[in-house]
Design an enzyme around this catalytic site. Sequence first.
Site, short mmCIF file in Angstrom:
data_model
loop_
_atom_site.label_atom_id
_atom_site.label_comp_id
_atom_site.label_asym_id
_atom_site.label_seq_id
_atom_site.Cartn_x
_atom_site.Cartn_y
_atom_site.Cartn_z
N LEU C 213 0.81 -1.21 0.00
CA LEU C 213 0.00 0.00 0.00
C LEU C 213 0.85 1.27 0.00
O LEU C 213 1.73 1.43 0.84
CB LEU C 213 -0.91 -0.01 1.23
CG LEU C 213 -2.06 1.01 1.22
CD1 LEU C 213 -3.05 0.72 0.11
CD2 LEU C 213 -2.74 1.03 2.57
N ASP C 214 0.57 2.17 -0.94
CA ASP C 214 1.25 3.48 -1.03
C ASP C 214 2.76 3.35 -1.23
O ASP C 214 3.52 4.28 -0.93
CB ASP C 214 0.99 4.35 0.23
CG ASP C 214 -0.49 4.63 0.42
OD1 ASP C 214 -1.23 4.56 -0.57
OD2 ASP C 214 -0.89 4.90 1.56
N GLN C 215 3.22 2.22 -1.73
CA GLN C 215 4.66 2.05 -1.89
C GLN C 215 5.08 1.72 -3.31
O GLN C 215 6.23 1.42 -3.57
CB GLN C 215 5.17 0.97 -0.93
CG GLN C 215 4.89 1.33 0.51
CD GLN C 215 5.84 0.65 1.47
OE1 GLN C 215 7.05 0.71 1.32
NE2 GLN C 215 5.28 -0.02 2.47
#
Lengths: 269, 269, 269, 269
Positions: C213-215
């Site tokens: 997530l978000d990476q």
Amino acid sequence: MNAILRLTCRDCRGIVAAVTNFITRNNGNIVNLDQYTDPAAGQFFMRLEWDLAGFKLPRSRISAALQKFGKIAVSFSDQKKRAAIFVSKYDHCLYDLLLRSKSGELNCDITAVISNHEDLRYVAETFGQEFYCLPDNEKKQLALLKAKKADLLILARYMQILSPKFIRAYPHKIINVHHSFLPAFKGAKPYHQAYQRGVKIIGATAHFATEDLDQGPIIQQNVAQISHRDTVEDLITRGRDLERQVLSEAVRYFLNDRLFVCGQRTIIL
Amino acid sequence: MNAILRLTCRDCRGIVAAVTNFITRNNGNIVNLDQYTDPAAGQFFMRLEWDLAGFKLPRSRISAALQKFGKIAVSFSDQKKRAAIFVSKYDHCLYDLLLRSKSGELNCDITAVISNHEDLRYVAETFGQEFYCLPDNEKKQLALLKAKKADLLILARYMQILSPKFIRAYPHKIINVHHSFLPAFKGAKPYHQAYQRGVKIIGATAHFATEDLDQGPIIQQNVAQISHRDTVEDLITRGRDLERQVLSEAVRYFLNDRLFVCGQRTIIL
Amino acid sequence: MNAILRLTCRDCRGIVAAVTNFITRNNGNIVNLDQYTDPAAGQFFMRLEWDLAGFKLPRSRISAALQKFGKIAVSFSDQKKRAAIFVSKYDHCLYDLLLRSKSGELNCDITAVISNHEDLRYVAETFGQEFYCLPDNEKKQLALLKAKKADLLILARYMQILSPKFIRAYPHKIINVHHSFLPAFKGAKPYHQAYQRGVKIIGATAHFATEDLDQGPIIQQNVAQISHRDTVEDLITRGRDLERQVLSEAVRYFLNDRLFVCGQRTIIL
Amino acid sequence: MNAILRLTCRDCRGIVAAVTNFITRNNGNIVNLDQYTDPAAGQFFMRLEWDLAGFKLPRSRISAALQKFGKIAVSFSDQKKRAAIFVSKYDHCLYDLLLRSKSGELNCDITAVISNHEDLRYVAETFGQEFYCLPDNEKKQLALLKAKKADLLILARYMQILSPKFIRAYPHKIINVHHSFLPAFKGAKPYHQAYQRGVKIIGATAHFATEDLDQGPIIQQNVAQISHRDTVEDLITRGRDLERQVLSEAVRYFLNDRLFVCGQRTIIL
């Protein structure tokens, strides 16, 4: 609920104390105060916002009581300003204003969308706004604006020069967007001019419309870096983002009673 | 160690393949290639950098071998360009260039600091640079530049207009910084002009000096948001940062062989 | 009409010459070429665009003929990509994408607007787009995407975490916007986090969605200066402009075949 | 000549009027007033500047007379603050501060340059500043700072962690620059971290040093767009410009008495 005072006067000793005293003696709680003294003009500008809870004066008497301090305007946070939007065929600024209004970003009622073309009627009507096609008829436009009690006129890429008479009817109440970083590239086709000159930055400018085309007091400007690869078409595309942005920010300043004019300069408090 | 080819020619089918083939057949390994075709001028521009390890042609014969492709310039990553800096009394751009040179940011030898005043002698000499005060004497300046084999002239807030003859001696080799976002506020005292006009953005522009003052091809521009509170003095202070920045970036483009000129526009590859 | 080759391979001597030769021998006129070699990964990336007028190979055989050079993708400027937009309740990114698509800024067909809520059906339908409310049903979503032949999935503030299986079905084809300048303020309520931390700059980030997530690899970021006066609500308002901007720019890169992924980094040619 | 009051107190009705009255009754002419009320903390912050010409109170009694209003600090525009600069081996921030001080941008006396290395002695001494090499000896450093009556400590890329005891001796008087847009990339080698993460924007942050490393209240941040082509070395080079800029701006806020701290946030009036 708050009241907002906009005050302009000759700079004089004690003016801040006098006004804040007046508010405090009447049991107002100051929540925001910003002021500026223009050194060249010797003019003092103040924006003062106070909480009306417990304020001793009724609303209807506030303006009269403050007039001794200078040229004033008083507004109330629960009274929305009334804005009319002028458009021609470009839709991006119109959509932007309607969407920002819808999302609550712009604290105003849009009273009319006025155009010299029929093209954007569907946009206005999709958002439930009244649309008036009044080409070449400033008289009717002025009558409509009066009937709608417009406080602000927004020229959202309106491709028609307004007469001096029209402009004088709304002094410092007409906000225009020009698609260049003024004073560069005044007049027609600024993106073409920018391309020809080979600038590395393009811009957009929101300003008060005055009788001198593209020369009114500047409210907001923004720019974007470009490169040799950008065609005129690319500049137009990227410029749309800048136009949207500066126009909506200038309108927000106006709606929040933050704008003052000092000669050819704007003061934003 | 790398060679860098800068090529300008009429746009024609097969030019990229022809050049890259030539490099590859001679056992060069291409490490960077960028090209641009100007649609209006029909001109093709290419910057090509290749590793010379194992390259079959000796350095001395590379230029001659490439001339068939068009107007070319070849440089080598281990040969520093030679820059002369022109200054008057403002020291900020001079310090900036000397510091960036010292830190290795600018891949050049500074061969001379030339001025029409004695004021900045100590700055140049602190950094171990030769300083020449040659006011109103372009003949001596040109002789010095020739003796020093200068490749690039940097006008670092040099407050003296160069003659057309002087400029023609270094075509597209003189970089000037003007303290406004050109084409706005050409000429004298641009920060005063900006203040008077009430702009919300100031800028600086690095450009090639040509015979038309402040009208040469723009290389780099940068801007900063300002407010009504900023005095002319504040604009001058903030502008210094912009001037430093755009001038050093333009110089870096030049030193890295990235600059091409196409009419009044620069191409940066 | 142009063809665009995207090529990824191990860096090797002669690759640029080999490919450009191939194009030229087949009578293609190269109109754009950009390449990059990642020094750490030893990977070579190239985007090459050529005019198909007079090209000897029929379209249908171009891909096969180029496969010897590495991992390739070929597209044609007259074939629009097909994008599906995922939304929840926030409308600003959806409006922005639909308006940019309408104005011709985004070279794609929008094949479906998919949501886990009914709220934005009217927005999609106003623009003549099909809207599908498919909450908690990735199976149906995947079936729909397959039926619609989606090339690109745009998560336009879609408030639902996708399963690893879903994400693996569209590797480097799902673009998400996160409302912070990643890696700062990952996860929930980034504007609240930013307010608490007292940053002076907020941002937004468009990135490829991956299982972390978000990476995922970052495609585009933008920021805005804020002050202590800005409330969380103000940050949310100003952030909407940033989100719109970075998401649309990332989508445009994708649609113009300019995006490559190298580990956790994107290459934009 | 002006006096500047910095006032912090619980927010209470009438505070602006009370203070401005006090100034006016004593015949002071207010030239600047800015205030802010933090809604969460319920704290009121005010910066008030007035002309002392004709002011009835002697300077020596002003502070005592104002203490009834809250936590106050009074300074005078003709009294320069005294700053000590801490450095290690990087010279760019040191040069920048010395040059800005020399040009009059920073209204302070630099009382000492303190380092844990000898490397930058020549820089300080070129500008006529005293240089003290005091590695690993906070006791001597504190004694020196006391002897020099330092009002402000500037950590200009000082590569040594200060002890909690040291920091507590100068609460909200130590300004550090960190070479990332905090809170991203805390700790060591932020440019390497940024490169690895593949961000498209790098930044720098000036903040008050507190006992929690890189977590003190942020004063100023700035960023620059980067691309996949930028190496770690490029990020370091470009970051130097950001570091210089945010550090000098934060120092200027401090010197102009514009900084207040509210929990983990700074208020800049």
